[in-house]
Scaffold this motif. Structure first.
Motif, mmCIF file in Angstrom:
data_model
loop_
_atom_site.group_PDB
_atom_site.id
_atom_site.type_symbol
_atom_site.label_atom_id
_atom_site.label_comp_id
_atom_site.label_asym_id
_atom_site.label_seq_id
_atom_site.Cartn_x
_atom_site.Cartn_y
_atom_site.Cartn_z
ATOM 1 N N UNK A 30 46.630 37.262 35.009
ATOM 2 C CA UNK A 30 45.259 37.302 35.506
ATOM 3 C C UNK A 30 44.434 36.160 34.826
ATOM 4 N N UNK A 31 44.939 35.760 33.732
ATOM 5 C CA UNK A 31 43.935 34.393 32.747
ATOM 6 C C UNK A 31 44.830 33.348 32.803
ATOM 7 N N UNK A 61 34.719 40.407 32.951
ATOM 8 C CA UNK A 61 36.306 40.262 32.453
ATOM 9 C C UNK A 61 36.498 39.421 31.030
ATOM 10 N N UNK A 62 36.161 38.573 30.601
ATOM 11 C CA UNK A 62 36.101 38.136 29.087
ATOM 12 C C UNK A 62 36.030 39.315 28.309
ATOM 13 N N UNK A 97 26.295 35.344 23.090
ATOM 14 C CA UNK A 97 26.294 36.487 24.168
ATOM 15 C C UNK A 97 26.971 35.845 25.588
ATOM 16 N N UNK A 98 27.802 36.821 26.224
ATOM 17 C CA UNK A 98 28.548 36.253 27.124
ATOM 18 C C UNK A 98 27.946 37.214 28.403
ATOM 19 N N UNK A 99 27.342 36.323 29.186
ATOM 20 C CA UNK A 99 26.709 36.949 30.505
ATOM 21 C C UNK A 99 27.756 37.511 31.445
ATOM 22 N N UNK A 100 27.626 38.615 31.802
ATOM 23 C CA UNK A 100 28.467 39.531 32.761
ATOM 24 C C UNK A 100 28.891 38.904 33.997
ATOM 25 N N UNK A 110 30.724 32.486 35.083
ATOM 26 C CA UNK A 110 32.200 32.209 35.450
ATOM 27 C C UNK A 110 32.610 31.654 34.443
ATOM 28 N N UNK A 111 33.884 31.917 34.118
ATOM 29 C CA UNK A 111 34.744 31.282 32.978
ATOM 30 C C UNK A 111 36.166 30.686 33.689
#
Length: 162
Positions: A56-57, A66-67, A135-138, A141-142
């Protein structure tokens, strides 16, 4: 005459034994390539099964949530690193309380630099705090990339915000 019969029995027995040994060696030599191929295929299958956990990664677009899920999921793995590059910062994630160091990481090329170590100080709590620099915004996109060591074993994941 009796000596001749004994001699012939001995010679026939010896020839018969040599034929059996020769046939065994011939069969052994013919099966070696098949055994090597079977071992190679078994190793490839084992590698595929081990890598399937991370499919998946494998160069996929994932969300920020997902991160965070990946960080929680792999928090108990030994010798596993997660690196994140957002639009505002770049950091290594501390997966457990004991792991505060990671191998150096080149965020521009997405590769591990084995020549040194760096701190992995960011925690999942900091990644979820909107006021934190890490901060990782939910909804962001990564692009995820699997990191492998010299033995082609997966040792981490790199997430780069798109």
């Amino acid at each position: 005459m009796e000596n001749l019969q004994t001699y012939l029995k001995w010679v026939i027995g010896l020839l018969f034994t040599l034929v059996i040994i020769g046939a065994g060696i011939m069969i052994w030599n013919q099966t070696q390539p098949m055994m090597q191929m079977a071992n190679r295929q078994a190793a490839e299958q084992a590698q595929a099964i081990a890598d399937d956990e991370y499919s998946a990664y494998d160069y996929q677009l994932v969300s920020g949530s997902q991160v965070l899920t990946a960080v929680r999921r792999y928090a108990m793995k030994e010798v596993f690193y997660i690196y994140v590059k957002t639009n505002t910062s770049e950091f290594g994630v501390r997966l457990s309380d004991a792991a505060t160091t990671c191998p150096k990481f080149d965020y521009s090329s997405g590769t591990i630099d084995t020549s040194g170590i760096t701190g992995c100080y960011t925690t999942t709590k900091e990644m979820m705090e909107i006021s934190d620099t890490d901060y990782v915004p939910p909804q962001a996109r990564f692009r995820s990339t699997l990191l492998r060591d010299g033995n082609d074993r997966i040792t981490g994941i790199y997430f780069r915000q798109q």
